[in-house]
Design a protein around this motif. Structure first.
Motif, PDB file in Angstrom:
ATOM      1  N   HIS A  13     -48.953 -28.709 -28.191  1.00 58.65           N
ATOM      2  CA  HIS A  13     -50.149 -29.085 -28.949  1.00 58.65           C
ATOM      3  C   HIS A  13     -49.979 -28.751 -30.423  1.00 58.65           C
ATOM      4  O   HIS A  13     -50.333 -29.556 -31.292  1.00 58.65           O
ATOM      5  N   LYS A  14     -49.435 -27.584 -30.712  1.00 63.57           N
ATOM      6  CA  LYS A  14     -49.295 -27.147 -32.098  1.00 63.57           C
ATOM      7  C   LYS A  14     -48.206 -27.923 -32.843  1.00 63.57           C
ATOM      8  O   LYS A  14     -48.316 -28.142 -34.051  1.00 63.57           O
ATOM      9  N   ASN A  15     -47.157 -28.310 -32.139  1.00 65.79           N
ATOM     10  CA  ASN A  15     -46.023 -29.019 -32.741  1.00 65.79           C
ATOM     11  C   ASN A  15     -45.763 -30.274 -31.918  1.00 65.79           C
ATOM     12  O   ASN A  15     -45.049 -30.243 -30.921  1.00 65.79           O
ATOM     13  N   LYS A  16     -46.336 -31.369 -32.346  1.00 61.84           N
ATOM     14  CA  LYS A  16     -46.313 -32.587 -31.544  1.00 61.84           C
ATOM     15  C   LYS A  16     -45.010 -33.372 -31.646  1.00 61.84           C
ATOM     16  O   LYS A  16     -44.845 -34.401 -30.972  1.00 61.84           O
ATOM     17  N   SER A  17     -44.083 -32.899 -32.467  1.00 59.26           N
ATOM     18  CA  SER A  17     -42.798 -33.586 -32.571  1.00 59.26           C
ATOM     19  C   SER A  17     -41.656 -32.812 -31.916  1.00 59.26           C
ATOM     20  O   SER A  17     -40.537 -33.312 -31.833  1.00 59.26           O
ATOM     21  N   ALA A  18     -41.925 -31.597 -31.450  1.00 58.23           N
ATOM     22  CA  ALA A  18     -40.864 -30.760 -30.889  1.00 58.23           C
ATOM     23  C   ALA A  18     -40.519 -31.170 -29.463  1.00 58.23           C
ATOM     24  O   ALA A  18     -41.365 -31.606 -28.695  1.00 58.23           O
ATOM     25  N   GLU A  19     -39.249 -30.998 -29.132  1.00 59.61           N
ATOM     26  CA  GLU A  19     -38.787 -31.105 -27.745  1.00 59.61           C
ATOM     27  C   GLU A  19     -38.710 -29.676 -27.202  1.00 59.61           C
ATOM     28  O   GLU A  19     -38.071 -28.813 -27.799  1.00 59.61           O
ATOM     29  N   ILE A  20     -39.386 -29.414 -26.092  1.00 55.93           N
ATOM     30  CA  ILE A  20     -39.540 -28.047 -25.594  1.00 55.93           C
ATOM     31  C   ILE A  20     -39.007 -27.944 -24.172  1.00 55.93           C
ATOM     32  O   ILE A  20     -39.304 -28.802 -23.336  1.00 55.93           O
ATOM     33  N   THR A  21     -38.236 -26.890 -23.918  1.00 55.54           N
ATOM     34  CA  THR A  21     -37.718 -26.624 -22.578  1.00 55.54           C
ATOM     35  C   THR A  21     -38.189 -25.250 -22.127  1.00 55.54           C
ATOM     36  O   THR A  21     -38.057 -24.267 -22.867  1.00 55.54           O
ATOM     37  N   GLY A  22     -38.749 -25.168 -20.941  1.00 58.48           N
ATOM     38  CA  GLY A  22     -39.122 -23.891 -20.349  1.00 58.48           C
ATOM     39  C   GLY A  22     -38.199 -23.584 -19.185  1.00 58.48           C
ATOM     40  O   GLY A  22     -37.904 -24.471 -18.379  1.00 58.48           O
ATOM     41  N   ILE A  23     -37.732 -22.347 -19.105  1.00 56.35           N
ATOM     42  CA  ILE A  23     -36.836 -21.930 -18.021  1.00 56.35           C
ATOM     43  C   ILE A  23     -37.531 -20.858 -17.196  1.00 56.35           C
ATOM     44  O   ILE A  23     -37.999 -19.854 -17.739  1.00 56.35           O
ATOM     45  N   GLU A  24     -37.577 -21.059 -15.888  1.00 58.94           N
ATOM     46  CA  GLU A  24     -38.308 -20.148 -15.001  1.00 58.94           C
ATOM     47  C   GLU A  24     -37.503 -19.876 -13.727  1.00 58.94           C
ATOM     48  O   GLU A  24     -36.938 -20.793 -13.115  1.00 58.94           O
ATOM     49  N   ALA A  43     -40.320 -26.569 -36.053  1.00 50.72           N
ATOM     50  CA  ALA A  43     -39.164 -26.478 -35.157  1.00 50.72           C
ATOM     51  C   ALA A  43     -38.955 -27.796 -34.425  1.00 50.72           C
ATOM     52  O   ALA A  43     -39.908 -28.414 -33.939  1.00 50.72           O
ATOM     53  N   GLY A  44     -37.701 -28.222 -34.340  1.00 46.96           N
ATOM     54  CA  GLY A  44     -37.399 -29.475 -33.660  1.00 46.96           C
ATOM     55  C   GLY A  44     -37.169 -29.305 -32.177  1.00 46.96           C
ATOM     56  O   GLY A  44     -37.563 -30.153 -31.370  1.00 46.96           O
ATOM     57  N   ARG A  45     -36.509 -28.201 -31.816  1.00 47.12           N
ATOM     58  CA  ARG A  45     -36.244 -27.912 -30.411  1.00 47.12           C
ATOM     59  C   ARG A  45     -36.623 -26.462 -30.125  1.00 47.12           C
ATOM     60  O   ARG A  45     -36.225 -25.544 -30.848  1.00 47.12           O
ATOM     61  N   ILE A  46     -37.376 -26.268 -29.062  1.00 46.72           N
ATOM     62  CA  ILE A  46     -37.856 -24.941 -28.687  1.00 46.72           C
ATOM     63  C   ILE A  46     -37.505 -24.697 -27.227  1.00 46.72           C
ATOM     64  O   ILE A  46     -37.631 -25.587 -26.388  1.00 46.72           O
ATOM     65  N   VAL A  47     -37.074 -23.477 -26.935  1.00 43.74           N
ATOM     66  CA  VAL A  47     -36.817 -23.065 -25.551  1.00 43.74           C
ATOM     67  C   VAL A  47     -37.638 -21.823 -25.268  1.00 43.74           C
ATOM     68  O   VAL A  47     -37.650 -20.877 -26.068  1.00 43.74           O
ATOM     69  N   ASP A  48     -38.329 -21.817 -24.139  1.00 45.23           N
ATOM     70  CA  ASP A  48     -39.120 -20.663 -23.710  1.00 45.23           C
ATOM     71  C   ASP A  48     -38.468 -20.060 -22.472  1.00 45.23           C
ATOM     72  O   ASP A  48     -38.358 -20.721 -21.436  1.00 45.23           O
ATOM     73  N   LEU A  49     -38.030 -18.809 -22.586  1.00 49.86           N
ATOM     74  CA  LEU A  49     -37.338 -18.128 -21.489  1.00 49.86           C
ATOM     75  C   LEU A  49     -38.346 -17.386 -20.611  1.00 49.86           C
ATOM     76  O   LEU A  49     -39.177 -16.634 -21.111  1.00 49.86           O
ATOM     77  N   GLY A  50     -38.250 -17.579 -19.300  1.00 51.12           N
ATOM     78  CA  GLY A  50     -39.208 -16.960 -18.381  1.00 51.12           C
ATOM     79  C   GLY A  50     -40.576 -17.577 -18.543  1.00 51.12           C
ATOM     80  O   GLY A  50     -41.586 -16.878 -18.691  1.00 51.12           O
ATOM     81  N   THR A  51     -40.647 -18.900 -18.472  1.00 50.06           N
ATOM     82  CA  THR A  51     -41.841 -19.632 -18.873  1.00 50.06           C
ATOM     83  C   THR A  51     -43.016 -19.510 -17.909  1.00 50.06           C
ATOM     84  O   THR A  51     -44.141 -19.849 -18.254  1.00 50.06           O
ATOM     85  N   GLY A  52     -42.786 -19.025 -16.678  1.00 51.21           N
ATOM     86  CA  GLY A  52     -43.876 -18.873 -15.726  1.00 51.21           C
ATOM     87  C   GLY A  52     -44.520 -20.219 -15.410  1.00 51.21           C
ATOM     88  O   GLY A  52     -43.845 -21.178 -15.042  1.00 51.21           O
ATOM     89  N   ASN A  53     -45.831 -20.298 -15.599  1.00 50.75           N
ATOM     90  CA  ASN A  53     -46.532 -21.552 -15.315  1.00 50.75           C
ATOM     91  C   ASN A  53     -46.539 -22.514 -16.497  1.00 50.75           C
ATOM     92  O   ASN A  53     -47.256 -23.519 -16.485  1.00 50.75           O
ATOM     93  N   GLY A  54     -45.743 -22.206 -17.521  1.00 50.18           N
ATOM     94  CA  GLY A  54     -45.579 -23.126 -18.640  1.00 50.18           C
ATOM     95  C   GLY A  54     -46.591 -23.002 -19.754  1.00 50.18           C
ATOM     96  O   GLY A  54     -46.693 -23.879 -20.615  1.00 50.18           O
ATOM     97  N   ILE A  55     -47.323 -21.898 -19.803  1.00 47.16           N
ATOM     98  CA  ILE A  55     -48.379 -21.761 -20.786  1.00 47.16           C
ATOM     99  C   ILE A  55     -47.862 -21.871 -22.225  1.00 47.16           C
ATOM    100  O   ILE A  55     -48.473 -22.553 -23.064  1.00 47.16           O
ATOM    101  N   ILE A  56     -46.733 -21.245 -22.549  1.00 46.93           N
ATOM    102  CA  ILE A  56     -46.231 -21.286 -23.925  1.00 46.93           C
ATOM    103  C   ILE A  56     -45.771 -22.688 -24.304  1.00 46.93           C
ATOM    104  O   ILE A  56     -46.154 -23.202 -25.367  1.00 46.93           O
ATOM    105  N   PRO A  57     -44.956 -23.382 -23.487  1.00 47.12           N
ATOM    106  CA  PRO A  57     -44.619 -24.766 -23.828  1.00 47.12           C
ATOM    107  C   PRO A  57     -45.838 -25.676 -23.974  1.00 47.12           C
ATOM    108  O   PRO A  57     -45.869 -26.540 -24.855  1.00 47.12           O
TER     109      PRO A  57
END
Length: 240
Positions: free
Chosen positions: A60-71, A41-55
């Motif tokens: 770490h698993k996808n070192k090229s992805a751009e990730i946004t967490g929304i909390e 995945a190139g771009r990932i969004v995590d909804l309700g990210t809390g303390n950011g654990i999923i991003p």
């Protein structure tokens, strides 16, 4: 009280404030589930990210992805930002503070993968759990489940993948709202504490605009009979 926890995953660290809701195994298995299906995945969004654990895990698993967490809550969002800085990933992992119930929160954000570990208890349901911040993390307050699905559909823009971890009791809601917003359920996997016990978690994978075919994977068991983690959970935590 705040602490810095080494969560593994290549020596990643996470700042946690025990006054707020701390992450559980459901977030970890969701990150693994999403990555196993969409590893590039190139771009990932995590909804309700809390303390950011999923991003943090996905970075770490996808070192090229751009990730946004929304909390929603300001304090956990700021803690997540500091975790990103601590891990040296703030140039590709971004945390946005905002309410999923307000489309302005995710306006202009696009992605090919959206993950979501939403509050498990429907508005007005469940037993109040501790402080107001923890209650907000576990119960639908301003945003209800439909808001999360609507946000995911908007962010995906008709193509991509949506991954959810939830309670099996909410499956009807999940299927109904996902199909309503053209996020077709494609795969589900139940998670049970031990072999022979009733599942208490379900993972759901939806494809934006996908065809109507649902597959059920084998059940994931968390613990062995002696209380130790199963081999698959150890693999998910990258301990094997």
């Amino acid at each position: 009280m705040e602490r810095v926890e080494n969560i593994g995953f290549g020596d990643m660290k996470l700042i946690q404030d025990t006054d707020y809701f701390c992450y559980g195994i459901d977030a970890v298995i969701l990150a693994d589930y999403a990555h196993s299906i969409c590893p590039d995945a190139g771009r990932i969004v995590d909804l309700g990210t809390g303390n950011g654990i999923i991003p943090v895990i996905l970075s770490h698993k996808n070192k090229s992805a751009e990730i946004t967490g929304i909390e929603l809550q300001k304090e956990p969002a700021e803690t997540a930002r500091r975790s990103c800085e601590l891990n040296g990933i703030k140039d590709r992992v971004f945390i946005r503070n905002g309410d999923i119930a307000d489309p302005e929160t995710y306006y202009g954000i696009t992605a090919d993968v959206v993950t979501c570990n939403p509050p498990y208890f429907a508005r007005g349901g469940g037993i109040p759990n501790g402080t107001g911040s923890r209650y907000t993390a576990r119960h639908e307050t301003t945003a209800v489940f439909e808001d999360f699905v609507k946000a995911a559909a908007s962010i995906l823009q008709g193509k991509g993948h949506f991954f959810i971890v939830h309670r099996p009791s909410r499956l009807v809601d999940i299927f109904y709202y996902c199909r309503k917003y053209r996020l077709e359920p494609k795969n589900i996997r139940y998670v049970a504490p031990r072999a022979g016990e009733i599942p208490n978690i379900v993972l759901v994978h939806c494809a934006a605009g996908g065809g109507k075919e649902l597959r059920t994977g084998r059940t994931l068991y968390v613990y062995n009979e002696d209380g130790s983690y199963t081999d698959e959970i150890e693999r998910i935590y990258e301990r094997k």
